[in-house]
Design a protein around this motif. Structure first.
Motif, PDB file in Angstrom:
ATOM      1  N   LYS A 151      -3.275   0.051  -1.990  1.00  0.00           N
ATOM      2  CA  LYS A 151      -2.683  -0.815  -0.981  1.00  0.00           C
ATOM      3  C   LYS A 151      -3.751  -1.331  -0.024  1.00  0.00           C
ATOM      4  O   LYS A 151      -4.742  -0.669   0.237  1.00  0.00           O
ATOM      5  N   TYR A 153      -4.563  -2.225   3.749  1.00  0.00           N
ATOM      6  CA  TYR A 153      -4.111  -1.943   5.111  1.00  0.00           C
ATOM      7  C   TYR A 153      -4.834  -2.872   6.083  1.00  0.00           C
ATOM      8  O   TYR A 153      -6.025  -2.685   6.349  1.00  0.00           O
ATOM      9  N   ILE A 181      -4.086   1.059  11.821  1.00  0.00           N
ATOM     10  CA  ILE A 181      -3.758   1.718  10.555  1.00  0.00           C
ATOM     11  C   ILE A 181      -2.369   2.329  10.636  1.00  0.00           C
ATOM     12  O   ILE A 181      -1.585   2.280   9.684  1.00  0.00           O
ATOM     13  N   SER A 184      -0.025  -0.413  10.035  1.00  0.00           N
ATOM     14  CA  SER A 184      -0.018  -0.802   8.624  1.00  0.00           C
ATOM     15  C   SER A 184       0.769   0.194   7.774  1.00  0.00           C
ATOM     16  O   SER A 184       1.502  -0.193   6.857  1.00  0.00           O
ATOM     17  N   ILE A 185       0.617   1.479   8.080  1.00  0.00           N
ATOM     18  CA  ILE A 185       1.369   2.501   7.354  1.00  0.00           C
ATOM     19  C   ILE A 185       2.868   2.296   7.552  1.00  0.00           C
ATOM     20  O   ILE A 185       3.666   2.371   6.600  1.00  0.00           O
ATOM     21  N   CYS A 194       2.787  -6.569   1.884  1.00  0.00           N
ATOM     22  CA  CYS A 194       1.537  -6.745   2.613  1.00  0.00           C
ATOM     23  C   CYS A 194       0.420  -7.080   1.625  1.00  0.00           C
ATOM     24  O   CYS A 194       0.281  -6.404   0.600  1.00  0.00           O
ATOM     25  N   SER A 234      -1.386   9.876   3.950  1.00  0.00           N
ATOM     26  CA  SER A 234      -2.329   8.776   4.209  1.00  0.00           C
ATOM     27  C   SER A 234      -3.784   9.181   3.995  1.00  0.00           C
ATOM     28  O   SER A 234      -4.660   8.319   3.866  1.00  0.00           O
TER      29      SER A 234
END
Length: 344
Positions: A151, A153, A181, A184-185, A194, A234
């Motif tokens: 992904k 971020y 971050i 974004s998570i 995204c 994460s």
């Protein structure tokens, strides 16, 4: 209004001037600019007034609360369909907004971001720092703008998001570092789409000297552990590498001492093995120099990239290890030791 460009500012009027100047040259013009002065002692109000005739600009002055909350403040007062979050130390190529528009026309996205690069006018130190943050030999190239299997971020120096999604997620948290971050998570957890927009890149000045750069990456290491405590999933292997590098560098230096002692016959013949560590560090320095010199076409930037790489990896690694010890080993619920600088 298609886009709202939101920029939190703290004591950086000269940088804001350069950013606003670059916005006047955009080939796509359906946008407004929202400048949020975050309790600065050196405000940029006069700079913003200079561009009132050429840009649709809004200026707000508020008490200091950190960049995340200042972005939220600006988002509440923005009218664009999409919010473009930028740091004050970026400069935009004239095709930046058009690149975003082209990507969104090609394939829709709820959130997105682009890479950064060093401009030819940046100082040699800034170019070296930029190299250390984007090179495969320092960060694995994860911030260098390449398409990845994992992904993407977005980071707050170059992030875009649909305004309704921003409002739904509540914007940025109160974390002082790593808040982008964290955001974004939460974007991914909400099931939003995204994407990386590789052509929507910015020139990013970052820090101007190694001392400031060390503090920045040290705080990033701290942030990674705090993010891990909130979102255990994460933490990836790549996030552990700076800590491994830091420990490895210390071991290599100790081995070097052993090697010197062996030459002096203090510890005997087998101490010659102590030279393995220093030789490894020298080879790494050579790789950094050659690669950076090739990319930047400058031997001086190549040399400066060596300390920049060690600051980037060592600073992040030290912050990571310090936070890991206090939060994961000592079990502190709140990060009290860094409260003054980490949270606002």
């Amino acid at each position: 209004m298609r886009y709202s460009v939101i920029v939190p500012v703290f004591n950086r009027p000269d940088e804001v001037d350069e950013l606003l100047e670059s916005l006047t040259h955009q080939s796509f013009t359906d946008f407004e600019v929202v400048i949020v002065e975050d309790g600065s002692s050196v405000p940029c109000k006069e700079v913003c007034q200079k561009y009132e005739q050429t840009l649709n600009i809004k200026y707000f002055d508020k008490p200091n609360s950190g960049p995340g909350q200042s972005r939220n403040y600006g988002a509440e007062r923005a009218s664009g369909e999409y919010l473009l979050i930028l740091d004050s130390d970026v400069v935009l190529p004239e095709g930046y907004l058009l690149a975003i528009e082209d990507e969104l026309q090609r394939e829709d996205a709820d959130a997105f971001g682009g890479p950064d690069a060093a401009h030819s006018s940046f100082t040699d130190t800034q170019k070296a720092i930029s190299y250390s943050m984007t090179s495969f030999f320092t960060t694995g190239g994860i911030r260098g703008g390449k398409k990845k299997l994992d992904k993407f971020y977005p980071r707050s120096f170059n992030m875009g998001i649909r305004k309704e999604v921003y409002a739904k997620l509540g914007g940025f948290s109160k974390m002082r570092f790593g808040e982008d971050i964290d955001f974004s998570i939460r974007i991914f957890k909400a099931g939003c789409k995204c994407r990386l927009f590789p052509e929507a890149w910015v020139w990013h000045k970052r820090r101007t000297d190694f001392r400031k750069f060390w503090r920045q990456v040290y705080n990033s290491g701290i942030a990674r552990i705090n993010l891990y405590k909130k979102y255990p999933e994460s933490l990836k292997v790549v996030h552990l590498l700076p800590a491994v590098f830091t420990i490895g560098t210390i071991v290599a230096i100790l081995l070097g001492v052993i090697g010197v002692l062996s030459i002096l016959s203090v510890i005997g013949y087998w101490g010659v093995l102590g030279f393995i560590g220093p030789i490894g560090l020298l080879l790494y320095c050579l790789i950094i120099f050659i690669d950076s010199k090739r990319l930047n076409k400058s031997g001086k930037v190549g040399l400066l990239s060596i300390p920049a790489a060690f600051v980037q990896l060592g600073g992040y690694g030290c912050g990571f290890l310090s936070a890991w010890w206090k939060r994961c080993v000592c079990g502190k619920d709140e990060f009290q030791a860094y409260e003054k600088t980490f949270y606002k």
